[in-house]
Design an enzyme around this catalytic site. Structure first.
Site, PDB file in Angstrom:
ATOM      1  N   ASP A   9      20.113  -5.413  -7.316  1.00  0.00           N
ATOM      2  CA  ASP A   9      19.208  -4.309  -7.194  1.00  0.00           C
ATOM      3  C   ASP A   9      19.770  -3.472  -8.226  1.00  0.00           C
ATOM      4  O   ASP A   9      20.695  -3.592  -9.142  1.00  0.00           O
ATOM      5  CB  ASP A   9      19.309  -3.680  -5.647  1.00  0.00           C
ATOM      6  N   ASP A  75      14.157  -7.047  -4.266  1.00  0.00           N
ATOM      7  CA  ASP A  75      13.095  -6.374  -3.774  1.00  0.00           C
ATOM      8  C   ASP A  75      12.242  -5.722  -4.766  1.00  0.00           C
ATOM      9  O   ASP A  75      11.251  -4.903  -4.456  1.00  0.00           O
ATOM     10  CB  ASP A  75      13.475  -5.288  -2.878  1.00  0.00           C
ATOM     11  N   ASP A 124      21.766  -2.806  -3.083  1.00  0.00           N
ATOM     12  CA  ASP A 124      21.523  -1.423  -3.045  1.00  0.00           C
ATOM     13  C   ASP A 124      22.575  -0.536  -3.020  1.00  0.00           C
ATOM     14  O   ASP A 124      22.698   0.470  -3.839  1.00  0.00           O
ATOM     15  CB  ASP A 124      20.379  -1.000  -2.104  1.00  0.00           C
ATOM     16  N   HIS A 226     -19.891  -0.287   3.870  1.00  0.00           N
ATOM     17  CA  HIS A 226     -21.299  -0.139   3.458  1.00  0.00           C
ATOM     18  C   HIS A 226     -21.909   0.752   4.143  1.00  0.00           C
ATOM     19  O   HIS A 226     -21.619   1.593   4.736  1.00  0.00           O
ATOM     20  CB  HIS A 226     -21.754  -1.808   3.856  1.00  0.00           C
ATOM     21  N   GLU A 302     -16.255  -8.698   8.168  1.00  0.00           N
ATOM     22  CA  GLU A 302     -15.794  -8.034   9.267  1.00  0.00           C
ATOM     23  C   GLU A 302     -15.384  -8.888  10.494  1.00  0.00           C
ATOM     24  O   GLU A 302     -15.602 -10.085  10.377  1.00  0.00           O
ATOM     25  CB  GLU A 302     -17.126  -7.080   9.754  1.00  0.00           C
TER      26      GLU A 302
END
Length: 422
Positions: A9, A75, A124, A226, A302
């Site tokens: 990182d 990441d 990190d 729509h 949908e």
């Protein structure tokens, strides 16, 4: 043959700003930490720091066993995709670092994979330690590092390394306290910023979905529901398993208005639509104004509402009260008659999202789709729970927008804008 995991990182407090990296080499078989590397590198961008961390981790692994296989986990989607060969490396600062990383191990003995930010906490914290040391005018010292201790927790809790490595944590931390937020909170590592940026951020344009120019520009989905059909004002269930209605006269007028608004903004570079009639008609109106073709994507259809298609909510409650109660309580529940659950819809939309991001990387794309797909894209972008779908209002012919950055983060730019219809 030994196998190592390299987690790396890097960060920059300012982007560019004071920067540092962290890397850890892990024995893939045992989960044991074999080496840690961290360094304050002065003023640099976030991406330079990430690449420097990767190179340091690969070199540390090579020192341990030059014949080993290596699995890199980061990441930074930008670094992972570039070194996997799927994204081009355009920025001059990145090219030599990428070439340096590629030379450490033969390509057939190294793989790259992206992991969520919260799972990369060891590297990190090493990067934060390096930046903290740089702020004091020092370099990182392995003898003073507490990154592994803070990452893994106390062995007295009975947790093995593999268990703890994948546990989420509440916030990125500095080295002085587990509960202290990382100083990178508003820099390039922020969830709301483009971590791929190499320039200082500039104000977004007033289009509502614009973003500051950066290296590896975000892929922006402008989400258009729509226009109305005859079922829309009656609030009837209208999914992909019903009669596939066309736009009403009102819906056609809405499509023309949104087309004019999008033509005035002039930022859309491609159009992709659901295969249903109402979305294809809406997309065609916009395409005619913009001079673009329309690509059809089945994944944008949908939800199939089964036996509820064409019914109002009150009618479903009267006819299928138990099924409706179950459906409202669980995203895994299907509508009566074998419709599609919201959980299944979310999986389909996530797959479609990833496919379209890969196909239209760095471009602004109009997705003409439906209520559930749009709400799902928004929910996934902001990390909201499934029940948030019931708490969003989405009007016919409304515009929303989500920007997807090269490191895997997303930013909601606009939601349910209907100003063009007034």
């Amino acid at each position: 043959m030994r196998e190592f995991i390299v987690e790396a990182d890097g960060g920059s407090r300012g982007n560019p700003g004071p920067a540092g990296y962290g890397a850890v080499v892990i024995d893939a078989a045992t989960g044991e930490t074999l080496a840690e590397r961290a360094e304050y590198i002065g003023i640099a961008t976030n991406n330079v720091a990430e690449y420097r961390g990767l190179v340091a981790g690969l070199r540390a692994a090579h020192e341990l066993d030059p014949a080993a296989r290596v699995r890199v986990r980061m990441d930074s989607k930008l670094v992972v995709e570039q070194l996997s060969g799927r994204w081009k490396i355009k920025h001059p600062d990145m090219k030599p670092l990428a070439a340096e990383a590629a030379r450490v191990f033969p390509p057939d003995r190294i793989t790259y994979e992206w992991m969520p930010r919260e799972q990369n906490k060891h590297a990190d914290r090493l990067a934060n330690e390096a930046m903290d040391a740089g702020k004091r005018g020092e370099q990182w010292s392995p003898s003073e590092s507490t990154a592994e201790l803070l990452t893994q927790g106390s062995a007295a809790h009975g947790k093995g390394r593999g268990e703890l490595r994948d546990q989420p944590h509440a916030a990125r931390t500095s080295t002085t306290s587990v509960s202290t937020p990382s100083p990178r909170g508003e820099a390039a590592k922020s969830e709301d910023d483009a971590r791929a940026a190499h320039n200082v951020a500039t104000p977004a344009p007033s289009t509502g979905w614009g973003s500051a120019p950066d290296m590896g520009a975000p892929t922006t989905f402008v989400l258009l529901r729509h226009g109305e059909t005859l079922l829309t004002p009656q609030k009837r269930f209208s999914g992909s398993g019903g009669t596939d209605p066309s736009l009403s006269d009102v819906g056609r007028e809405q499509a023309e208005r949104v087309a004019a608004a999008l033509a005035a903004r002039g930022t859309v570079q491609a159009i992709v639509a659901s295969p249903l009639t109402r979305t294809r008609q809406t997309a065609a109106a916009v395409a005619a104004r913009l001079g673009l073709d329309v690509a059809i994507e089945d994944g944008l259809r949908e939800t199939d509402f089964g036996a509820w298609e064409g019914l109002t909510f009150a009618e479903v409650q009267e006819r299928y009260p138990d099924d409706l109660k179950t459906w409202l309580a669980s995203p895994k529940a299907e509508p009566t008659g074998g419709g599609e659950s919201f959980a299944a819809t979310a999986r389909r939309i996530a797959t479609t999202r990833d496919k379209l991001i890969a196909s239209y990387a760095g471009r602004t794309v109009l997705l003409v789709t439906h209520v559930t797909p749009i709400k799902t894209l928004v929910r996934l972008a902001i990390g909201a729970p499934p029940e948030s779908l019931y708490r969003m209002e989405l009007s016919a012919a409304s515009l929303s927008a989500v920007a997807y950055y090269a490191d895997g983060n997303a930013s909601l730019r606009l939601f349910n804008d209907t100003s063009h219809l007034r």
